[in-house]
Each structure stands twice: as structure tokens, then as C-alpha cells.
Design an enzyme around this catalytic site. Structure first.
Site, PDB file in Angstrom:
ATOM      1  N   SER A 192      56.425 -25.213  -1.327  1.00 34.22           N
ATOM      2  CA  SER A 192      56.615 -23.914  -0.650  1.00 34.22           C
ATOM      3  C   SER A 192      55.825 -22.813  -1.359  1.00 34.22           C
ATOM      4  O   SER A 192      55.345 -21.873  -0.716  1.00 34.22           O
ATOM      5  CB  SER A 192      58.096 -23.559  -0.527  1.00 34.22           C
ATOM      6  OG  SER A 192      58.649 -23.242  -1.777  1.00 34.22           O
ATOM      7  N   ASN A 193      55.662 -22.907  -2.675  1.00 31.01           N
ATOM      8  CA  ASN A 193      54.817 -21.928  -3.372  1.00 31.01           C
ATOM      9  C   ASN A 193      53.348 -22.107  -2.996  1.00 31.01           C
ATOM     10  O   ASN A 193      52.610 -21.128  -2.857  1.00 31.01           O
ATOM     11  CB  ASN A 193      54.996 -22.031  -4.889  1.00 31.01           C
ATOM     12  CG  ASN A 193      56.211 -21.270  -5.361  1.00 31.01           C
ATOM     13  OD1 ASN A 193      56.212 -20.042  -5.398  1.00 31.01           O
ATOM     14  ND2 ASN A 193      57.280 -21.988  -5.690  1.00 31.01           N
ATOM     15  N   ASN A 224      51.262 -21.105 -14.280  1.00 32.68           N
ATOM     16  CA  ASN A 224      52.443 -21.843 -13.808  1.00 32.68           C
ATOM     17  C   ASN A 224      53.508 -20.838 -13.380  1.00 32.68           C
ATOM     18  O   ASN A 224      53.546 -19.709 -13.877  1.00 32.68           O
ATOM     19  CB  ASN A 224      53.002 -22.706 -14.951  1.00 32.68           C
ATOM     20  CG  ASN A 224      54.226 -23.500 -14.528  1.00 32.68           C
ATOM     21  OD1 ASN A 224      54.252 -24.121 -13.474  1.00 32.68           O
ATOM     22  ND2 ASN A 224      55.272 -23.478 -15.358  1.00 32.68           N
ATOM     23  N   HIS A 254      57.736 -20.414 -13.104  1.00 31.08           N
ATOM     24  CA  HIS A 254      59.008 -20.978 -13.565  1.00 31.08           C
ATOM     25  C   HIS A 254      60.148 -20.167 -12.947  1.00 31.08           C
ATOM     26  O   HIS A 254      60.086 -18.932 -12.933  1.00 31.08           O
ATOM     27  CB  HIS A 254      59.077 -20.910 -15.098  1.00 31.08           C
ATOM     28  CG  HIS A 254      60.277 -21.600 -15.647  1.00 31.08           C
ATOM     29  ND1 HIS A 254      60.367 -22.974 -15.759  1.00 31.08           N
ATOM     30  CD2 HIS A 254      61.463 -21.110 -16.089  1.00 31.08           C
ATOM     31  CE1 HIS A 254      61.553 -23.292 -16.251  1.00 31.08           C
ATOM     32  NE2 HIS A 254      62.240 -22.183 -16.464  1.00 31.08           N
ATOM     33  N   GLU A 310      59.865 -15.945  -5.756  1.00 27.46           N
ATOM     34  CA  GLU A 310      58.668 -16.654  -6.218  1.00 27.46           C
ATOM     35  C   GLU A 310      57.540 -16.538  -5.207  1.00 27.46           C
ATOM     36  O   GLU A 310      56.368 -16.394  -5.568  1.00 27.46           O
ATOM     37  CB  GLU A 310      58.979 -18.142  -6.430  1.00 27.46           C
ATOM     38  CG  GLU A 310      59.888 -18.421  -7.606  1.00 27.46           C
ATOM     39  CD  GLU A 310      60.102 -19.924  -7.794  1.00 27.46           C
ATOM     40  OE1 GLU A 310      59.118 -20.686  -7.742  1.00 27.46           O
ATOM     41  OE2 GLU A 310      61.265 -20.334  -7.970  1.00 27.46           O
TER      42      GLU A 310
HETATM   43  C1  GRF Z   1      59.751 -23.679  -7.904  1.00 23.32           C
HETATM   44  O1  GRF Z   1      61.072 -23.243  -8.093  1.00 23.32           O
HETATM   45  C2  GRF Z   1      58.917 -23.393  -9.127  1.00 23.32           C
HETATM   46  O2  GRF Z   1      59.315 -22.256  -9.833  1.00 23.32           O
HETATM   47  C3  GRF Z   1      59.158 -24.598  -9.980  1.00 23.32           C
HETATM   48  O3  GRF Z   1      59.246 -25.672  -9.071  1.00 23.32           O
HETATM   49  C4  GRF Z   1      59.671 -25.195  -7.798  1.00 23.32           C
HETATM   50  C5  GRF Z   1      58.658 -25.659  -6.807  1.00 23.32           C
HETATM   51  O4  GRF Z   1      59.055 -25.415  -5.477  1.00 23.32           O
HETATM   52  N1  GRF Z   1      58.131 -24.724 -10.982  1.00 23.32           N
HETATM   53  P1  GRF Z   1      58.026 -25.658  -4.301  1.00 23.32           P
HETATM   54  O5  GRF Z   1      57.528 -27.085  -4.375  1.00 23.32           O
HETATM   55  O6  GRF Z   1      56.912 -24.672  -4.463  1.00 23.32           O
HETATM   56  O7  GRF Z   1      58.813 -25.418  -3.055  1.00 23.32           O
END
Ligand code: GRF
Length: 235
Positions: free
Chosen positions: A17-18, A107, A109, A179
Site C-alpha cells: 500500500s505504501n 525506509n 517504520h 504513512e
Molecule cells: C508499513 O506499515 C510499513 O511502515 C512497514 O511495513 C508496512 C508495509 O505495508 N515497514 P504495505 O505493504 O506498504 O501496505
């Protein structure tokens, strides 16, 4: 902006999703985008993140041996990558890669580092630990990647209040929404060269005016270089 967009690789182990938030953000910027996603790589061949980008014609790679630094370096060279964003990538990046790519790997977090980071601190474990500690505030942090888990210089963060009695799942959902606003903007600052890593391993703002005026507004208050902001009364 007239500089050549950075050739960005996104590493993801899960849903991505990010990754999607980064794609949407860069897309919305159009010709002003500071980066193009040229590669999505995963240690899981079946990661949904890879499926997201196949229809877009973005190259995908399966990282069969995440600890093999030489193979990873060769892969990055092959795709002529010059910036890497880890987005839910659950494997350690070998030191030979973090050293060669110093200042060019970031990265995200899902907590306010340095709290609740390090080995084993991923997914719902992070949010459970925040709630168990009784913290009233959590958030998300974007940082440069060095050779230790979650320890590199902080680029930006968003704070998210912890609601009374909420579950780890509820907190996770709210942090994830933050995020999606934070990561593309922090990436923008790094890709455009407005924030970089100096020789002492500190994140520095090299163009404060661009940072303040050229990053699209967000519903979440983003703090760039929060330690610096904390010391400064002018921010
Ligand atoms: C996110 O919460 C990020 O902070 C962590 O892993 C998760 C990844 O989520 N490092 P997605 O795959 O981007 O939905």
C-alpha cells in the site's frame, strides 16, 4: 524542476500500500515528479506488491537470496537504479549494499523511532508494543538505511495519537493512513536532493525553501528532521 528524475526501486514483501501511495503521488506530480519507479523487487515471489505494478509495465524482480549482497548490487545495476525505497521489505539489506548505497536507501517504520524499532519490530508487533507500553502517541518515521535495523538518520515523521482503549489493529490502520501521506513526501525531499545524508551520518536540509514550498500539503502534519525542528524556535 528540471533535473532528471531519479530511477527508483521499491522493495516490498507484502501488500504494497505504501508502494501504491508512492506511485499515486508521483503520478499526480506529472512532469515535476522527482523520481520514476523503474523496479519493484520482493523476497516473496507471490507478494501482492509485484502484482500491483505488472499491469503498469514496471519491471519486477524476485530476490531469491536477500542476504547475497553481490547479487543485489548486480540487480540494481541491471535496472540502472539510483534510489531505493524499502516499503514493508522484511529482509535485512546486506552491509555491502548499504555501504555502497549510503544516503540513497530510505525506509518507513510504523512508529516514532527510535522507539519500537529493531529486529522483530514489524507488523502488528510494533502496534501491540506501543499499546502495551501505554504510550499516548505513536506515528511513522522515514529514515535513511544503514547497517542496523531502523537506526539510520531520521528524515521525517508524522505523529499519531493513540486513542484510549484502541486495539493494535485500529492503531495500525490509522498509522498506515499517515504513512501514505508521509512516505511519498519524504521520498520527494530525498529524490529532489532537498534532504541528504552528510559525512557524519546526519540528515541535513540542503534546500529549506524548496522543502517548504514545493512539497504538496498533507492532511497529516509532517515534521522533517524532527530533532532539528525540536531545537529550533523558527519552525
Ligand atoms: C508499513 O506499515 C510499513 O511502515 C512497514 O511495513 C508496512 C508495509 O505495508 N515497514 P504495505 O505493504 O506498504 O501496505
Amino acid at each position: 524542476m528540471t533535473t532528471t528524475p531519479r530511477r527508483l526501486a521499491v522493495f516490498a514483501s507484502g501488500g504494497g500500500s505504501n508502494l501504491q501511495a508512492i506511485l499515486d503521488y508521483l503520478d499526480a506530480l506529472g512532469p515535476a515528479a522527482p523520481a520514476d519507479v523503474v523496479l519493484v523487487a520482493s523476497n516473496r515471489a507471490s507478494a501482492p506488491a509485484l502484482d500491483r505494478v505488472r499491469p503498469l509495465g514496471i519491471a519486477t524482480e524476485f530476490i531469491a537470496q536477500p542476504a547475497d549482497g553481490a547479487a543485489l548490487l548486480a540487480l540494481l545495476d541491471r535496472h540502472e537504479v539510483n534510489l531505493i525505497a524499502l516499503a514493508g521489505y522484511l529482509k535485512f539489506i546486506p552491509a555491502e549494499v548499504t555501504q555502497r548505497w549510503r544516503g540513497a536507501i530510505i525506509n518507513i517504520h510504523p512508529a516514532l523511532l527510535p522507539r519500537f524499532g529493531g529486529p522483530g519490530m514489524y507488523g502488528s508487533a510494533v502496534h501491540r508494543a506501543v499499546i502495551a507500553a501505554g504510550d499516548r502517541e505513536s506515528g511513522a518515521t522515514v529514515h535513511f538505511v544503514d547497517d542496523q535495523y531502523d537506526r539510520g538518520a531520521v528524515i521525517a515523521r508524522v505523529r499519531v495519537p493513540v486513542a484510549c482503549g484502541e486495539s493494535a489493529e485500529q492503531l495500525a490502520e490509522r498509522v498506515l493512513a499517515a504513512e501514505h501521506a508521509l512516505y511519498p513526501r519524504a521520498l520527494h525531499a530525498v529524490a529532489a536532493g532537498w534532504i541528504s545524508l552528510d559525512g557524519d551520518g546526519q540528515a541535513v536540509i540542503t534546500d529549506r525553501s524548496a522543502l517548504n514550498t514545493q512539497i504538496p500539503a498533507s492532511a497529516f502534519p509532517i515534521e522533517f528532521l524532527p530533532a532539528v525542528f525540536g531545537r529550533s524556535s523558527s519552525q
